[in-house]
Design a protein around this motif. Structure first.
Motif, PDB file in Angstrom:
ATOM      1  N   THR A  79      43.544 -68.644  62.194  1.00  0.00           N
ATOM      2  CA  THR A  79      44.826 -69.678  61.654  1.00  0.00           C
ATOM      3  C   THR A  79      45.097 -70.886  62.997  1.00  0.00           C
ATOM      4  OG1 THR A  79      46.665 -68.941  62.300  1.00  0.00           O
ATOM      5  CG2 THR A  79      46.057 -68.633  59.599  1.00  0.00           C
ATOM      6  N   PRO A  80      45.241 -72.159  63.249  1.00  0.00           N
ATOM      7  CA  PRO A  80      45.452 -72.816  64.378  1.00  0.00           C
ATOM      8  C   PRO A  80      47.260 -71.624  64.922  1.00  0.00           C
ATOM      9  CG  PRO A  80      45.277 -74.319  62.823  1.00  0.00           C
ATOM     10  CD  PRO A  80      45.343 -73.049  62.226  1.00  0.00           C
ATOM     11  N   VAL A  81      48.388 -71.696  64.554  1.00  0.00           N
ATOM     12  CA  VAL A  81      49.128 -70.536  65.175  1.00  0.00           C
ATOM     13  C   VAL A  81      48.272 -69.333  66.101  1.00  0.00           C
ATOM     14  CG1 VAL A  81      50.984 -69.824  64.670  1.00  0.00           C
ATOM     15  CG2 VAL A  81      50.707 -72.564  64.291  1.00  0.00           C
ATOM     16  N   GLY A  82      47.592 -69.374  65.059  1.00  0.00           N
ATOM     17  CA  GLY A  82      47.128 -67.592  65.141  1.00  0.00           C
ATOM     18  C   GLY A  82      46.226 -67.395  66.345  1.00  0.00           C
ATOM     19  N   LYS A  83      45.657 -68.667  66.833  1.00  0.00           N
ATOM     20  CA  LYS A  83      44.926 -68.504  68.334  1.00  0.00           C
ATOM     21  C   LYS A  83      45.777 -68.462  69.337  1.00  0.00           C
ATOM     22  CE  LYS A  83      41.083 -71.495  66.607  1.00  0.00           C
ATOM     23  NZ  LYS A  83      40.945 -73.196  66.952  1.00  0.00           N
ATOM     24  N   PHE A  84      47.391 -69.644  69.386  1.00  0.00           N
ATOM     25  CA  PHE A  84      47.956 -69.485  70.295  1.00  0.00           C
ATOM     26  C   PHE A  84      48.601 -67.718  70.267  1.00  0.00           C
ATOM     27  CE2 PHE A  84      52.713 -69.071  70.768  1.00  0.00           C
ATOM     28  CZ  PHE A  84      52.900 -69.877  72.761  1.00  0.00           C
ATOM     29  N   LEU A  85      49.291 -67.126  68.964  1.00  0.00           N
ATOM     30  CA  LEU A  85      49.236 -65.853  69.199  1.00  0.00           C
ATOM     31  C   LEU A  85      48.451 -64.226  69.686  1.00  0.00           C
ATOM     32  CD1 LEU A  85      50.894 -65.609  64.976  1.00  0.00           C
ATOM     33  CD2 LEU A  85      52.439 -66.456  67.124  1.00  0.00           C
ATOM     34  N   ARG A  86      47.454 -65.361  69.592  1.00  0.00           N
ATOM     35  CA  ARG A  86      46.437 -63.869  69.773  1.00  0.00           C
ATOM     36  C   ARG A  86      46.244 -63.808  71.076  1.00  0.00           C
ATOM     37  NH1 ARG A  86      43.454 -61.799  65.430  1.00  0.00           N
ATOM     38  NH2 ARG A  86      41.653 -60.962  66.630  1.00  0.00           N
ATOM     39  N   LYS A  87      46.164 -65.186  71.545  1.00  0.00           N
ATOM     40  CA  LYS A  87      45.753 -65.124  73.447  1.00  0.00           C
ATOM     41  C   LYS A  87      47.375 -65.322  73.956  1.00  0.00           C
ATOM     42  CE  LYS A  87      44.624 -69.397  76.357  1.00  0.00           C
ATOM     43  NZ  LYS A  87      44.681 -70.333  76.395  1.00  0.00           N
ATOM     44  N   THR A  88      48.037 -64.679  72.803  1.00  0.00           N
ATOM     45  CA  THR A  88      49.534 -64.303  73.833  1.00  0.00           C
ATOM     46  C   THR A  88      49.332 -63.376  73.809  1.00  0.00           C
ATOM     47  OG1 THR A  88      50.558 -65.442  72.487  1.00  0.00           O
ATOM     48  CG2 THR A  88      50.540 -66.951  74.450  1.00  0.00           C
ATOM     49  N   SER A  89      49.389 -62.449  72.930  1.00  0.00           N
ATOM     50  CA  SER A  89      49.759 -61.793  72.135  1.00  0.00           C
ATOM     51  C   SER A  89      50.966 -60.951  71.970  1.00  0.00           C
ATOM     52  CB  SER A  89      49.247 -60.015  73.527  1.00  0.00           C
ATOM     53  OG  SER A  89      48.080 -60.090  73.963  1.00  0.00           O
ATOM     54  N   LEU A  90      51.310 -62.442  71.398  1.00  0.00           N
ATOM     55  CA  LEU A  90      52.585 -62.156  70.303  1.00  0.00           C
ATOM     56  C   LEU A  90      52.297 -62.012  69.560  1.00  0.00           C
ATOM     57  CD1 LEU A  90      53.856 -65.567  71.713  1.00  0.00           C
ATOM     58  CD2 LEU A  90      54.680 -63.142  72.139  1.00  0.00           C
ATOM     59  N   ASP A  91      51.218 -61.552  68.358  1.00  0.00           N
ATOM     60  CA  ASP A  91      50.810 -61.391  67.022  1.00  0.00           C
ATOM     61  C   ASP A  91      51.195 -59.584  66.641  1.00  0.00           C
ATOM     62  OD1 ASP A  91      48.382 -60.954  68.909  1.00  0.00           O
ATOM     63  OD2 ASP A  91      47.390 -60.799  67.285  1.00  0.00           O
ATOM     64  N   GLU A  92      51.012 -58.957  68.462  1.00  0.00           N
ATOM     65  CA  GLU A  92      51.486 -57.448  68.180  1.00  0.00           C
ATOM     66  C   GLU A  92      52.844 -57.246  68.167  1.00  0.00           C
ATOM     67  OE1 GLU A  92      48.718 -55.918  68.301  1.00  0.00           O
ATOM     68  OE2 GLU A  92      47.349 -56.988  69.299  1.00  0.00           O
ATOM     69  N   LEU A  93      53.752 -57.885  68.399  1.00  0.00           N
ATOM     70  CA  LEU A  93      54.799 -57.484  68.816  1.00  0.00           C
ATOM     71  C   LEU A  93      55.756 -57.544  67.895  1.00  0.00           C
ATOM     72  CD1 LEU A  93      57.059 -60.786  70.157  1.00  0.00           C
ATOM     73  CD2 LEU A  93      56.304 -58.996  71.396  1.00  0.00           C
ATOM     74  N   PRO A  94      54.825 -57.368  66.309  1.00  0.00           N
ATOM     75  CA  PRO A  94      55.983 -56.062  64.829  1.00  0.00           C
ATOM     76  C   PRO A  94      55.489 -54.959  65.255  1.00  0.00           C
ATOM     77  CG  PRO A  94      55.035 -57.919  64.236  1.00  0.00           C
ATOM     78  CD  PRO A  94      54.479 -58.492  65.798  1.00  0.00           C
ATOM     79  N   GLN A  95      54.607 -54.551  66.282  1.00  0.00           N
ATOM     80  CA  GLN A  95      54.522 -52.736  66.689  1.00  0.00           C
ATOM     81  C   GLN A  95      55.428 -52.505  67.121  1.00  0.00           C
ATOM     82  OE1 GLN A  95      49.904 -52.951  68.325  1.00  0.00           O
ATOM     83  NE2 GLN A  95      49.248 -54.582  66.901  1.00  0.00           N
ATOM     84  N   LEU A  96      56.256 -52.960  67.831  1.00  0.00           N
ATOM     85  CA  LEU A  96      58.008 -52.230  67.808  1.00  0.00           C
ATOM     86  C   LEU A  96      58.465 -51.733  66.996  1.00  0.00           C
ATOM     87  CD1 LEU A  96      59.361 -55.739  70.027  1.00  0.00           C
ATOM     88  CD2 LEU A  96      58.089 -52.989  71.003  1.00  0.00           C
ATOM     89  N   PHE A  97      58.043 -51.802  65.753  1.00  0.00           N
ATOM     90  CA  PHE A  97      58.793 -51.007  65.123  1.00  0.00           C
ATOM     91  C   PHE A  97      58.444 -49.964  64.107  1.00  0.00           C
ATOM     92  CE2 PHE A  97      59.821 -55.350  63.718  1.00  0.00           C
ATOM     93  CZ  PHE A  97      61.435 -55.024  63.445  1.00  0.00           C
ATOM     94  N   ASN A  98      56.161 -50.152  64.371  1.00  0.00           N
ATOM     95  CA  ASN A  98      55.656 -49.032  64.508  1.00  0.00           C
ATOM     96  C   ASN A  98      56.023 -47.756  65.595  1.00  0.00           C
ATOM     97  OD1 ASN A  98      52.583 -51.229  63.827  1.00  0.00           O
ATOM     98  ND2 ASN A  98      53.401 -49.174  62.783  1.00  0.00           N
ATOM     99  N   ILE A  99      56.745 -48.863  67.200  1.00  0.00           N
ATOM    100  CA  ILE A  99      56.411 -47.059  68.140  1.00  0.00           C
ATOM    101  C   ILE A  99      58.085 -46.629  67.380  1.00  0.00           C
ATOM    102  CG2 ILE A  99      57.635 -47.277  70.399  1.00  0.00           C
ATOM    103  CD1 ILE A  99      56.089 -49.804  70.688  1.00  0.00           C
TER     104      ILE A  99
END
Length: 201
Positions: A79-99
């Protein structure tokens, strides 16, 4: 010590970053159809499977169990927003809950997809499946998606053998640099690279 550090800092990070998490969730929700959170089966400590969390950066009809760097035309799925999230690695933030749940660590080998049998098998040989996977790791700051699997596993071996608080701090600091420069991010299939060009442990 490592687990205590992960637990305390994941709570702190979730609290501090909660406004950003909320804003990103709303942006994902209102810019494309589908759930806010994308989950995917991954291999964790001692090869126990778990669901990794990410902000959804791709359309809902994207093949779910294929690494993005192996897709023929990834731009058609992101997605257009997804490109930004992936480039900045912000899509990974929910993994704080995995931790927080104890499924991941801040630093460790990136968790393999449940069907990446070759990677899982090679990690068995270097005992990389015996520790918690991480949001970032030694391989992440030394090539990330650009690395062929045998090289990635060699970096995993190095981390398992040298694991320490000092090394974790070093990796976390270098991760910020890698994220800012978008180093090692590969979208779509790439030609295999020579292993010796990457190994630098």
């Amino acid at each position: 010590m490592k687990r205590i550090f992960d637990f305390l800092f994941s709570i702190a990070a979730i609290v501090v970053l909660s406004p950003i998490l909320l804003v990103l969730a709303l942006i994902v929700k209102f810019t494309s159809k589908g759930p806010v959170i994308f989950s995917q089966r991954r291999i964790g400590k001692d090869k126990k499977e778990f669901d990794i969390y990410k902000f959804r950066s791709m359309y809902v009809d994207t093949p779910k169990d294929v690494p993005t760097h192996l897709l023929d035309k990834p731009d058609a799925f992101i997605t257009p927003v997804g490109k930004f999230l992936r480039k900045t690695s912000l899509d990974e933030l929910p993994q704080l809950f995995n931790i927080l749940k104890g499924e991941m660590s801040f630093v460790g080998p990136r968790p393999a997809l449940y069907n990446q049998y070759d990677l899982v098998e090679l990690r068995d040989n270097v005992k990389a499946n015996s520790i918690r996977p991480g949001i970032t790791g030694w391989a992440q700051i030394n090539g990330r998606d650009e690395l062929p699997i045998p090289v990635k596993v060699e970096y995993d071996r190095y981390y398992v053998e040298k694991m320490s608080l000092f090394l974790d701090v070093k990796i976390i600091l270098k991760t910020f640099t890698s994220v800012l420069l978008s180093k090692g991010v590969v979208e779509g299939k790439q030609e295999e690279v020579k292993e010796k060009e990457h190994i630098n442990v």
